[in-house]
Design a protein around this motif. Structure first.
Motif, PDB file in Angstrom:
ATOM      1  N   ILE A   1       0.831  -1.207   0.000  1.00  0.00           N
ATOM      2  CA  ILE A   1       0.000   0.000   0.000  1.00  0.00           C
ATOM      3  C   ILE A   1       0.864   1.255   0.000  1.00  0.00           C
ATOM      4  O   ILE A   1       0.602   2.211  -0.736  1.00  0.00           O
ATOM      5  N   GLY A   2       1.917   1.248   0.822  1.00  0.00           N
ATOM      6  CA  GLY A   2       2.781   2.416   0.913  1.00  0.00           C
ATOM      7  C   GLY A   2       3.440   2.763  -0.403  1.00  0.00           C
ATOM      8  O   GLY A   2       3.482   3.935  -0.804  1.00  0.00           O
ATOM      9  N   LYS A   3       3.944   1.751  -1.108  1.00  0.00           N
ATOM     10  CA  LYS A   3       4.597   1.997  -2.397  1.00  0.00           C
ATOM     11  C   LYS A   3       3.608   2.530  -3.429  1.00  0.00           C
ATOM     12  O   LYS A   3       3.919   3.439  -4.200  1.00  0.00           O
ATOM     13  N   LEU A   4       2.396   1.965  -3.433  1.00  0.00           N
ATOM     14  CA  LEU A   4       1.392   2.431  -4.389  1.00  0.00           C
ATOM     15  C   LEU A   4       0.917   3.837  -4.063  1.00  0.00           C
ATOM     16  O   LEU A   4       0.681   4.648  -4.963  1.00  0.00           O
ATOM     17  N   GLN A   5       0.784   4.138  -2.773  1.00  0.00           N
ATOM     18  CA  GLN A   5       0.353   5.487  -2.401  1.00  0.00           C
ATOM     19  C   GLN A   5       1.377   6.531  -2.830  1.00  0.00           C
ATOM     20  O   GLN A   5       1.017   7.621  -3.276  1.00  0.00           O
ATOM     21  N   GLU A   6       2.650   6.215  -2.684  1.00  0.00           N
ATOM     22  CA  GLU A   6       3.698   7.158  -3.076  1.00  0.00           C
ATOM     23  C   GLU A   6       3.609   7.483  -4.563  1.00  0.00           C
ATOM     24  O   GLU A   6       3.927   8.596  -4.983  1.00  0.00           O
ATOM     25  N   ALA A   7       3.176   6.519  -5.345  1.00  0.00           N
ATOM     26  CA  ALA A   7       3.080   6.711  -6.798  1.00  0.00           C
ATOM     27  C   ALA A   7       1.661   7.077  -7.244  1.00  0.00           C
ATOM     28  O   ALA A   7       1.376   7.065  -8.448  1.00  0.00           O
ATOM     29  N   LYS A   8       0.781   7.394  -6.313  1.00  0.00           N
ATOM     30  CA  LYS A   8      -0.618   7.668  -6.626  1.00  0.00           C
ATOM     31  C   LYS A   8      -1.217   6.548  -7.466  1.00  0.00           C
ATOM     32  O   LYS A   8      -1.917   6.781  -8.456  1.00  0.00           O
TER      33      LYS A   8
END
Length: 331
Positions: free
Chosen positions: A146-153
């Motif tokens: 989730i964190g990686k995807l959130q960083e990349a919107k």
């Protein structure tokens, strides 16, 4: 080959719907059904779709009275036959290898695959692209995924992912029709919570997303978007608390939401007064997580707790964003 269902809601999309459908039907991966749900269009969208369906029996065209994209997607889900489910929007396009790359990575131990994407402005020019890592995340490290995807919107959207229909049907997962925006985020959160296997990200930007000056993401941003975003984030917050995940990701997302909402606000002073009144800043005054770039600067500005300085800083951030060619709204 496993059947893949692509669900595409359409409302008054006569200018773009053919392009979207053709990009789906032109996939290198051929075992497809494309379900277009016409959401009570008043233009020629339905006729365009029917004409294309006459040429390719993989295209199914459904029609409902105007009820919004969530209801249209739910209706499409109720008629889907595929083992895997993908979504797309009526003014976007898939790269020709998107489905083949997504399905080939949807192995027995994977429940969700997400890819990078390109963003195109409404004049057809590419605004930017978001790339992810080629990486597999174990189910007990959902927070890292989730964190990686959130960083990349790349966490919120439906259209850069492939889902298992067995998980959707087995847990009665549907789009929340009671909300005007953010229902995609809530659906993805629900799906991830119910998943028992691993997650995977692909670096390739396989989806082309077109920004719209008239789209829902713009109109909704003018009305209590900060409250809506923070309220919906609570669903993810509960999962993190229940699973004893590190909370840094939630804190960073709250800060990103605050930053984005302030930049998008049409009346910055009113929103800043609301932020102070509801004491949103208190959550970040003693925040002790590692931040980079603009968010680190933004947090330092917030800690000053001076509305005038914050106001001028946000104006500066908006100017920089405009100079960089990124002066668009994002839901």
């Amino acid at each position: 080959m496993s059947l893949v269902t692509i669900i595409l809601p359409a409302y008054n999309a006569e200018k773009t719907i053919a392009r979207a459908i053709e990009s789906a039907l032109s996939q290198e991966y051929t075992d497809l059904e494309v379900i277009v749900v016409d959401d009570g269009s008043s233009d020629s969208t339905l006729n365009v779709c029917k004409a294309l369906a006459d040429k390719d029996n993989r295209l199914k065209v459904l029609h409902i009275n105007n009820s919004g994209p969530s209801a249209a997607r739910n209706y499409g889900l109720s008629r889907a036959n595929g083992e895997f489910i993908c979504f797309m929007d009526a003014d976007d396009e898939m790269s020709s290898t998107m489905i083949s790359q997504m399905t080939s990575n949807m192995q027995d131990d994977i429940d969700l695959v997400a890819c990078g994407y390109k963003v195109r402005s409404n004049n057809g020019e590419q605004a930017f692209e978001q790339r992810l890592d080629d990486k597999t995340y174990s189910n007990d490290h959902l927070y890292e995924f989730i964190g990686k995807l959130q960083e990349a919107k790349a966490f919120n959207p439906l259209w850069n992912k492939i889902f298992r229909r067995s998980i959707i049907d087995g847990n009665n997962l549907i789009m929340d029709t009671s909300v005007d925006m953010g229902e995609d985020f809530l659906f993805v959160v629900d799906y991830c919570e119910k998943s028992k296997k691993n997650y995977k990200t692909l670096s390739s930007p396989l989806y082309n997303y077109e920004l719209s000056n008239n789209g829902l993401q713009v109109t909704a941003n003018r009305n209590k978007n900060l409250d809506r975003r923070l309220s919906q984030l609570e669903q993810l917050n509960k999962i993190f608390n229940q699973r004893n995940y590190p909370m840094d990701i939630i804190y960073k997302e709250k800060l990103r939401i605050l930053y984005t909402s302030l930049l998008e606000s049409s009346d910055l002073r009113i929103l800043l007064n609301e932020v102070n009144k509801k004491e949103y800043l208190n959550d970040f005054i003693n925040l002790d997580v590692k931040l980079s770039g603009k968010y680190n600067i933004f947090l330092k500005i917030l800690k000053i707790k001076h509305i005038g300085i914050v106001y001028l800083s946000i104006k500066l951030f908006k100017l920089v964003k405009k100079i960089q060619g990124k002066s668009f709204n994002w839901g």
